[in-house]
Design an enzyme around this catalytic site. Sequence first.
Site, PDB file in Angstrom:
ATOM      1  N   ASP A 203      -3.620   0.104   7.604  1.00 29.44           N
ATOM      2  CA  ASP A 203      -4.892   0.815   7.609  1.00 29.44           C
ATOM      3  C   ASP A 203      -4.785   2.120   8.409  1.00 29.44           C
ATOM      4  O   ASP A 203      -4.216   2.137   9.505  1.00 29.44           O
ATOM      5  CB  ASP A 203      -5.957  -0.093   8.246  1.00 29.44           C
ATOM      6  CG  ASP A 203      -7.343   0.524   8.240  1.00 29.44           C
ATOM      7  OD1 ASP A 203      -7.962   0.571   7.172  1.00 29.44           O
ATOM      8  OD2 ASP A 203      -7.805   0.962   9.320  1.00 29.44           O
ATOM      9  N   GLU A 245      13.131  -6.833   9.899  1.00 30.77           N
ATOM     10  CA  GLU A 245      13.693  -8.073  10.458  1.00 30.77           C
ATOM     11  C   GLU A 245      13.536  -9.214   9.440  1.00 30.77           C
ATOM     12  O   GLU A 245      14.128 -10.273   9.584  1.00 30.77           O
ATOM     13  CB  GLU A 245      12.953  -8.470  11.751  1.00 30.77           C
ATOM     14  CG  GLU A 245      13.184  -7.510  12.908  1.00 30.77           C
ATOM     15  CD  GLU A 245      12.212  -7.767  14.070  1.00 30.77           C
ATOM     16  OE1 GLU A 245      11.517  -8.804  14.071  1.00 30.77           O
ATOM     17  OE2 GLU A 245      12.152  -6.899  14.973  1.00 30.77           O
TER      18      GLU A 245
HETATM   19  C1  GLC Z   1      -9.702   2.548   6.284  1.00 30.75           C
HETATM   20  C2  GLC Z   1     -10.443   1.478   5.520  1.00 30.75           C
HETATM   21  C3  GLC Z   1     -11.911   1.673   5.725  1.00 30.75           C
HETATM   22  C4  GLC Z   1     -12.209   1.543   7.199  1.00 30.75           C
HETATM   23  C5  GLC Z   1     -11.349   2.499   8.025  1.00 30.75           C
HETATM   24  C6  GLC Z   1     -11.369   2.126   9.464  1.00 30.75           C
HETATM   25  O1  GLC Z   1      -9.982   3.814   5.796  1.00 30.75           O
HETATM   26  O2  GLC Z   1     -10.063   1.500   4.173  1.00 30.75           O
HETATM   27  O3  GLC Z   1     -12.677   0.738   4.994  1.00 30.75           O
HETATM   28  O4  GLC Z   1     -13.558   1.810   7.435  1.00 30.75           O
HETATM   29  O5  GLC Z   1     -10.002   2.469   7.641  1.00 30.75           O
HETATM   30  O6  GLC Z   1     -10.635   0.950   9.684  1.00 30.75           O
END
Ligand code: GLC
Length: 530
Positions: A203, A245
């Site tokens: 993310d 790993e």
């Molecule tokens: C990414 C996710 C989104 C979230 C953001 C913060 O962009 O796809 O849904 O709000 O990260 O984690």
Amino acid sequence: MSSPPWWQRGTVYQVYPRSFADGDGDGVGDLRGLRTHLDHLSALHVQAVWLSPVFPSPMADFGYDVADYCDVDPLFGTLDELDGLIADCHGRGIRVLLDWVPNHSSDRHPWFLASRSSRADPRRDWYVWRDGAPDGGPPNDWRSEFAAVGPAWTHDEATGQWYLHSYTPQQPDLNWENPDVEAAMYDVVRFWFDRGVDGLRVDALQRLGKDPLLRANAGSDRRHDQDWEPVAHERLRRIRRVADEYPDRVLVGEVYLLDQRRVVDYLAGGDQLHMAHNFVFLHLPWDAAAFRRVVEEFEDLAEPDAWPAWFLGNHDHSRIATRYDDGRGSGPARARAAALLLTALRGTPFLYQGDELGLPDAEIPPDRVVDVDGRDPERAPLPWRPPSVAGPGAGFTTGTPWLPLVRDAEELCAERQAADPASTLSLVRRLGALRAGSETLQSGDQRFLDAGPDVLAWLRTGGSGRLLAAVNLASGPRGLQLRGLPDAEASVLLSTDPAAGAPGRVSLSELVLRPDEAVLLQLAGTAQDS
Ligand code: GLC
């Protein structure tokens, strides 16, 4: 051709667990619900499923605010159920990717509770704390990704300092300059890989590298709050070493940068990401020249071994059928054409749940809005069964859905579409089957052809086949004016237009595509892959 790695062969399907299927009737999707619908994934021939976060969370950002990286939120089920899901998927030949949120935790994570408790706490430096500016305002000019949030800093009364949050104030940024934070987050990666998870979607990866000096964005030709070199890439290489790993694991990065030169940097050297979500592609208008330019630019910029990943929808963006609608009802046809585009381009297609049904955005009345950044419409629960039969929850839930469903659930639900060979679902299933059985689509070379204005056409060659894909992005019919390819006989393997007749042989020069129609053709003289 040698067999490509699993993550290059077919579609990765994104499950947004809150909205996939509710197994316990509380109106929110969960693992139990998901496990009862795995036939749906098998019928789409997906290679892997990526689950948006299911970890314990106060849900300020619906799971992207993680309060415990190594457990499952009771709303979704238990760790045992997640193990069960992984085993079920593996039994069907489907890999499982989880969503790893390394940039920030929840403000309720024990790490942050300790960090904010006192300036002297050993965990203070696990997050980014600073004194305010001399005028009493935040330490610098960095802004939250969410316009409604404003500054990326919140003042903490108790300890008199400000903490950084690139998203909501409930999502404090972890301090990756601190080796203890890095080590703790590596343990999270190992925890999931030890449990048999096949990969991670990382993310907000572009946020992991920030200017350690926290200098202002204003007056600089380069943003300091993201994509900061060399920090970003050194950090990612160390993460990749942890993934390596384990055998056969994959890292897919959300690299939210609207410049492909910067995106390909995250794929460089073979020791960073396996794949990057490409938001330049997602933001394209419905325009043949634009799609061609961006795909060719990616191929030009990326190293020869870098593998593309193409997607046009996720839980943060208006759905394909709505975003590409021209106001005259072209959305569904374009959603179908987009499915073919993704399947036939060289690279791994990512499919967001509901796009296989051609769902539009749901209409969310003001009193049902829950997201801070306007993303509720694309997060509406999936309609599984006709409301006339299954009740207003449309087979998603027996309770009250956490967000309203799309208006057309009766027509668009999976059960109706599965019974209709002309439906979008049936089309996407056929596309999945074609991709799964075609070495040419999985790993063949790719070359764009000049096919006249508004038509995107490309050849895939390799394996035992020679395929031609063509998409008409115009709102009128278009013939294929192919240059660089002699006129030939071809067989239509598939058309996205439900009104198109049965697949059959055509002469390329006579083929006319209907508005927003896409076709996949087998060129004569080559056998179809088995
Ligand atoms: C990414 C996710 C989104 C979230 C953001 C913060 O962009 O796809 O849904 O709000 O990260 O984690």
